[in-house]
Structure formats: C-alpha cells, structure tokens
Design an enzyme around this catalytic site. Sequence first.
Site, PDB file in Angstrom:
ATOM      1  N   TRP A 181     -31.920 -16.946  35.730  1.00 40.45           N
ATOM      2  CA  TRP A 181     -32.433 -16.424  34.452  1.00 40.45           C
ATOM      3  C   TRP A 181     -31.710 -17.151  33.326  1.00 40.45           C
ATOM      4  O   TRP A 181     -30.493 -17.299  33.357  1.00 40.45           O
ATOM      5  CB  TRP A 181     -32.191 -14.921  34.309  1.00 40.45           C
ATOM      6  CG  TRP A 181     -32.517 -14.480  32.911  1.00 40.45           C
ATOM      7  CD1 TRP A 181     -33.757 -14.367  32.364  1.00 40.45           C
ATOM      8  CD2 TRP A 181     -31.581 -14.178  31.863  1.00 40.45           C
ATOM      9  NE1 TRP A 181     -33.654 -14.008  31.033  1.00 40.45           N
ATOM     10  CE2 TRP A 181     -32.324 -13.883  30.707  1.00 40.45           C
ATOM     11  CE3 TRP A 181     -30.186 -14.122  31.798  1.00 40.45           C
ATOM     12  CZ2 TRP A 181     -31.740 -13.545  29.497  1.00 40.45           C
ATOM     13  CZ3 TRP A 181     -29.592 -13.785  30.590  1.00 40.45           C
ATOM     14  CH2 TRP A 181     -30.365 -13.494  29.452  1.00 40.45           C
ATOM     15  N   GLU A 222     -36.453 -15.649  37.044  1.00 36.84           N
ATOM     16  CA  GLU A 222     -36.733 -14.376  36.363  1.00 36.84           C
ATOM     17  C   GLU A 222     -37.337 -14.642  34.980  1.00 36.84           C
ATOM     18  O   GLU A 222     -36.795 -15.418  34.195  1.00 36.84           O
ATOM     19  CB  GLU A 222     -35.408 -13.593  36.221  1.00 36.84           C
ATOM     20  CG  GLU A 222     -35.535 -12.264  35.468  1.00 36.84           C
ATOM     21  CD  GLU A 222     -34.225 -11.490  35.406  1.00 36.84           C
ATOM     22  OE1 GLU A 222     -33.177 -12.028  35.828  1.00 36.84           O
ATOM     23  OE2 GLU A 222     -34.253 -10.341  34.937  1.00 36.84           O
ATOM     24  N   LYS A 224     -38.828 -13.467  31.108  1.00 40.33           N
ATOM     25  CA  LYS A 224     -38.454 -12.516  30.066  1.00 40.33           C
ATOM     26  C   LYS A 224     -39.285 -12.766  28.823  1.00 40.33           C
ATOM     27  O   LYS A 224     -39.560 -13.906  28.462  1.00 40.33           O
ATOM     28  CB  LYS A 224     -36.976 -12.656  29.745  1.00 40.33           C
ATOM     29  CG  LYS A 224     -36.471 -11.610  28.775  1.00 40.33           C
ATOM     30  CD  LYS A 224     -34.974 -11.470  28.816  1.00 40.33           C
ATOM     31  CE  LYS A 224     -34.563 -10.383  27.832  1.00 40.33           C
ATOM     32  NZ  LYS A 224     -33.163 -10.054  27.900  1.00 40.33           N
ATOM     33  N   ASP A 255     -38.369  -8.358  36.169  1.00 44.16           N
ATOM     34  CA  ASP A 255     -37.446  -7.312  35.723  1.00 44.16           C
ATOM     35  C   ASP A 255     -38.297  -6.382  34.872  1.00 44.16           C
ATOM     36  O   ASP A 255     -38.959  -6.835  33.921  1.00 44.16           O
ATOM     37  CB  ASP A 255     -36.320  -7.978  34.902  1.00 44.16           C
ATOM     38  CG  ASP A 255     -35.315  -6.996  34.337  1.00 44.16           C
ATOM     39  OD1 ASP A 255     -35.736  -5.966  33.771  1.00 44.16           O
ATOM     40  OD2 ASP A 255     -34.107  -7.274  34.422  1.00 44.16           O
ATOM     41  N   HIS A 258     -38.609  -6.581  31.060  1.00 42.88           N
ATOM     42  CA  HIS A 258     -38.935  -7.859  30.437  1.00 42.88           C
ATOM     43  C   HIS A 258     -40.393  -8.050  30.067  1.00 42.88           C
ATOM     44  O   HIS A 258     -40.912  -9.166  30.075  1.00 42.88           O
ATOM     45  CB  HIS A 258     -38.491  -9.002  31.359  1.00 42.88           C
ATOM     46  CG  HIS A 258     -36.996  -9.092  31.488  1.00 42.88           C
ATOM     47  ND1 HIS A 258     -36.364 -10.136  32.112  1.00 42.88           N
ATOM     48  CD2 HIS A 258     -36.012  -8.264  31.054  1.00 42.88           C
ATOM     49  CE1 HIS A 258     -35.054  -9.941  32.069  1.00 42.88           C
ATOM     50  NE2 HIS A 258     -34.821  -8.812  31.438  1.00 42.88           N
ATOM     51  N   HIS A 282     -36.009  -6.817  39.585  1.00 46.71           N
ATOM     52  CA  HIS A 282     -34.855  -6.166  38.974  1.00 46.71           C
ATOM     53  C   HIS A 282     -35.352  -4.818  38.492  1.00 46.71           C
ATOM     54  O   HIS A 282     -36.302  -4.776  37.690  1.00 46.71           O
ATOM     55  CB  HIS A 282     -34.330  -6.958  37.777  1.00 46.71           C
ATOM     56  CG  HIS A 282     -33.345  -8.021  38.148  1.00 46.71           C
ATOM     57  ND1 HIS A 282     -32.733  -8.821  37.210  1.00 46.71           N
ATOM     58  CD2 HIS A 282     -32.841  -8.378  39.352  1.00 46.71           C
ATOM     59  CE1 HIS A 282     -31.897  -9.647  37.830  1.00 46.71           C
ATOM     60  NE2 HIS A 282     -31.955  -9.408  39.133  1.00 46.71           N
ATOM     61  N   ASP A 290     -35.615  -3.932  25.915  1.00 50.27           N
ATOM     62  CA  ASP A 290     -34.935  -4.246  27.173  1.00 50.27           C
ATOM     63  C   ASP A 290     -33.509  -3.713  27.125  1.00 50.27           C
ATOM     64  O   ASP A 290     -32.540  -4.456  27.140  1.00 50.27           O
ATOM     65  CB  ASP A 290     -34.950  -5.774  27.353  1.00 50.27           C
ATOM     66  CG  ASP A 290     -34.310  -6.220  28.650  1.00 50.27           C
ATOM     67  OD1 ASP A 290     -34.388  -5.466  29.627  1.00 50.27           O
ATOM     68  OD2 ASP A 290     -33.726  -7.318  28.683  1.00 50.27           O
ATOM     69  N   ASP A 292     -31.776  -1.801  29.177  1.00 50.67           N
ATOM     70  CA  ASP A 292     -30.998  -1.676  30.407  1.00 50.67           C
ATOM     71  C   ASP A 292     -30.288  -0.335  30.541  1.00 50.67           C
ATOM     72  O   ASP A 292     -29.119  -0.274  30.910  1.00 50.67           O
ATOM     73  CB  ASP A 292     -30.016  -2.857  30.554  1.00 50.67           C
ATOM     74  CG  ASP A 292     -30.744  -4.134  30.956  1.00 50.67           C
ATOM     75  OD1 ASP A 292     -31.356  -4.139  32.039  1.00 50.67           O
ATOM     76  OD2 ASP A 292     -30.736  -5.104  30.174  1.00 50.67           O
ATOM     77  N   ASP A 322     -30.510  -3.634  37.925  1.00 47.22           N
ATOM     78  CA  ASP A 322     -30.020  -4.437  36.794  1.00 47.22           C
ATOM     79  C   ASP A 322     -30.006  -3.579  35.534  1.00 47.22           C
ATOM     80  O   ASP A 322     -31.000  -3.506  34.820  1.00 47.22           O
ATOM     81  CB  ASP A 322     -30.901  -5.679  36.588  1.00 47.22           C
ATOM     82  CG  ASP A 322     -30.385  -6.543  35.439  1.00 47.22           C
ATOM     83  OD1 ASP A 322     -29.242  -6.326  34.996  1.00 47.22           O
ATOM     84  OD2 ASP A 322     -31.128  -7.433  34.978  1.00 47.22           O
TER      85      ASP A 322
HETATM   86  C1  RNT Z   1     -31.330 -10.456  31.304  1.00 40.82           C
HETATM   87  C2  RNT Z   1     -31.753 -10.426  32.733  1.00 40.82           C
HETATM   88  C3  RNT Z   1     -30.683 -10.771  33.715  1.00 40.82           C
HETATM   89  C4  RNT Z   1     -29.364 -10.135  33.369  1.00 40.82           C
HETATM   90  C5  RNT Z   1     -28.305 -10.320  34.412  1.00 40.82           C
HETATM   91  C6  RNT Z   1     -26.941 -10.003  33.895  1.00 40.82           C
HETATM   92  O1  RNT Z   1     -32.270  -9.972  30.460  1.00 40.82           O
HETATM   93  O2  RNT Z   1     -32.297  -9.185  33.039  1.00 40.82           O
HETATM   94  O3  RNT Z   1     -31.101 -10.456  34.984  1.00 40.82           O
HETATM   95  O4  RNT Z   1     -29.492  -8.780  33.122  1.00 40.82           O
HETATM   96  O5  RNT Z   1     -28.392 -11.561  34.960  1.00 40.82           O
HETATM   97 ZN    ZN Z   2     -32.751  -8.836  35.107  1.00 34.93          ZN
END
Ligand code: RNT
Ligand code: ZN
Length: 415
Positions: A181, A222, A224, A255, A258, A282, A290, A292, A322
């Site tokens: 990523w 990945e 985003k 993810d 994203h 993820h 985003d 988290d 994640d």
């Molecule tokens: C970032 C991505 C990625 C990170 C990690 C720390 O937006 O989601 O996966 O969260 O690699």
């Molecule tokens: Zn991620």
Amino acid sequence: MDRFTSAKEQYEKLGIDVEEALEKLSGFPVSIHCWQGDDVTGFDQDGPLTGGIQTTGNYPGKARNPQELMADIDKVLTLVPGHFKLNLHASYAIFGDGEKADRDALRPEHFKVWVDYAKSRHLGLDFNPTCFSHDMVKDNMTLTHPDPQVRDFWVRHCQACIRISEYFYDELQIPVLMNIWIPDGYKDIPADRYGARARYKESLDRILDIGYDRSKVKVCVESKVFGIGMESYTAGSAEFTLNYAAYKKILPLMDNGHYHPTEMVSDKISSQLLFFPEIALHVTRPVRWDSDHVVLFDDETKEICKEIVRNDAMDRVYLATDFFDASINRIAAWTVGLRSVEKAMLYALLSPNGKLKNMQDGGDWTGVMALQEEMKTYPFGDIWEEYCRRAGKPVGMDWLEQVREYEQSVLSKRG
Ligand code: RNT
Ligand code: ZN
C-alpha cells in the site's frame, strides 16, 4: 438442557451443522495487525506517522519497544478464540545493538526475533512494506515520485520485503501475504492523472521482476480512494489496483475503509472471487472517513463474512484486521476488534445460506426477508460462548477484567 445444547438444537432444525461451523471457524486464519499496539509507530524511526493516515487519542500504555509490543500481543492472544497469523510492517524491524539498516537495506535477520516469536506461538506471519513515516517519502510520494531516485529507493524497499517474506515462509512453512500500500496522491486537482499511475505501474513491475515463489509469497496491492492531504487523487485507486492485480496475476486487497461512504466492500467480494483465485481483505470500521475505528459486530462486518462463507471462499480469502485506536485501552481495542471478526464469521457460518439462496432463486423475497430477520434473534450468543469455552478463552465479559488487571499491573507502569 444447557444453553448451548438447546441453541444447537434450534439451529439444527434449520439444517445448520453447528459442530461443523465451530470446526471450520477454529481453522480459519485471521491475520492480527501488529500496529494497533503502538499507534503505527514502528521501531525504525522517531518521526511522526505520515502517509495521510492518523491515529487519534493518547490513552496511556502504548507499547514502546518490541518486548512491550510482544507482551501486549501475547495478552491479546489469551483473550481471543481463533486461529491467527501476525501481520508485521517493515518498520517493526528489530535491530541489534548499534545496528541500523535503512528501509531499502532491510534483511531477514532484522526479523529473526519476530520469527522466533511466531514459531513459539504457532502463528503464521504476513508482511507489509512501510512506504510512509520516512524521509524518503517526498511530497507525499514513494513509488510514483517523478524523481527516479525516490522511486528506486522504494522499489528496493519493496524488493527487500519480498525477500523477507520468503524468509518467513522458509522458517514457518505457511504462505505469507505481502501487501503493498502506498499513500501517493495529490491534495488538489491534478493536471496529470496518468503520469503517477504510469510510474506506479512501472515501479510495481520492477518490484515483481525480482522473482519469487508464488506458492510461498502472495503479493497483493491495496487500493485507496483518498488520504489526509491526498483528497483529490490517489495513484493506487480501486481501478488501478484491480487492473494491476489482474495484469500480474497477484492478489487485490480491499480495505473497507477505502471506498466512498455508501460503497460496500461486501458487495464487491463476489465480483472479485469470480475473476481472482485468491483475494485479500483489510477489515476496519470507517466512521464518516477512513478513521480506522475498532471493528464491531456490525452489519457490514457480518455482511463481509457472509460473502466469504456463502461463496465457499474461506480458503480463498486472506482476512486481516486493520484499525488503530489510541483513545481507548489498546489491548481492549485489539480484543474487541478480533472477537468481532470471529463473531461475524461464526454468525455467517450459522446462517441458513442454502435455504436463503433457494428462496431467492425461487423468487421468494418474502421468505428471504423473513428468515434473515428471524436469524437475528436466534441464540447466537450461546454458540459463541461455547466457541470461546472450547478454545479456552474468556466467555462473556470476563476478558475485560483481565484487560483491566493488565492495565494496572503492566500498562500503567509505562511512561
Ligand atoms: C492505509 C492502509 C494500510 C495501513 C497499514 C498500516 O490506509 O489501510 O493498510 O493501514 O498498512
Ligand atoms: Zn488497510
């Protein structure tokens, strides 16, 4: 009759094999992200977290070194039932006294302590190049930077990470998912959208050109949609990533933080399963952005897990957590998030998937709605408790007491 036996009978009346569900779940690997324990800081640098991602909060007790992070992960492992891998970032390299290697010079030996840790806990390992929080990230760019010297540095880093992933496999004999990523993007409307993506493609080609055994290392990319400071454009958009993964026959990684807020990853899984032998996820919780947040046993997490189970894809989907929340006890954050994923998988395994599909195909949407709603009040908690009990892990809220005690005896002593 005890609660588990009675609940089991109720599910069995619908044709659901509860023992089989418990068995399947206990063998399904979930990859634990190491970075919840220290707010994505890592051990190879002292600077801030960059890359347009952010950990908010300053709850005391953050892990400050490998020993503390490992102790915290050990604690989490006592609280969560399931089968786990550990997901490391390159920034978690562990150097010997006086030693230091830059990201493009990382070698397997810098992860030997982690391999020993994984071996003794029977964990597989997954890996991630760390293309952020480093001074070679220039103008929010790594593999896409117009300056070839910047790109070369990050190409060498990702290649080093492939070698380290191979080393993990050789030591553990468990395939390693290596996820690329990059944060690369633009804050404002670009004049050229093609260039950065062309450079990303070329950089990825060079990374993969070093060659590796695809049965040992599964490289994924990945996507985003935006980052903080990269609101208008990301090079690794959903389309770029999906097309690149198809072009090089590697894995796409979605993810669920994203995408645009009304886009659902649960709706995307089936399309990817039709065209890729294996995919990666993820699992996070995006609140408005985003963000988290800690994963909960919520509708979208359940829906994602239902897609994995009812498409018979438990062996084709690599699932990793994640999220990073620094506003609450970090051990509790990990525990709630991982228990939620396990619960959601169990919920999916205890769903009358065949029956529902038949009703749908027969046009019986009334039945689909009625049965899906009915399942929501089935005695799921009794089966979940049995799953925890059989795994020798805390049942109900008992885990929180153990976290509080760990906070008292360990976390509160950290400066
Ligand atoms: C970032 C991505 C990625 C990170 C990690 C720390 O937006 O989601 O996966 O969260 O690699
Ligand atoms: Zn991620």
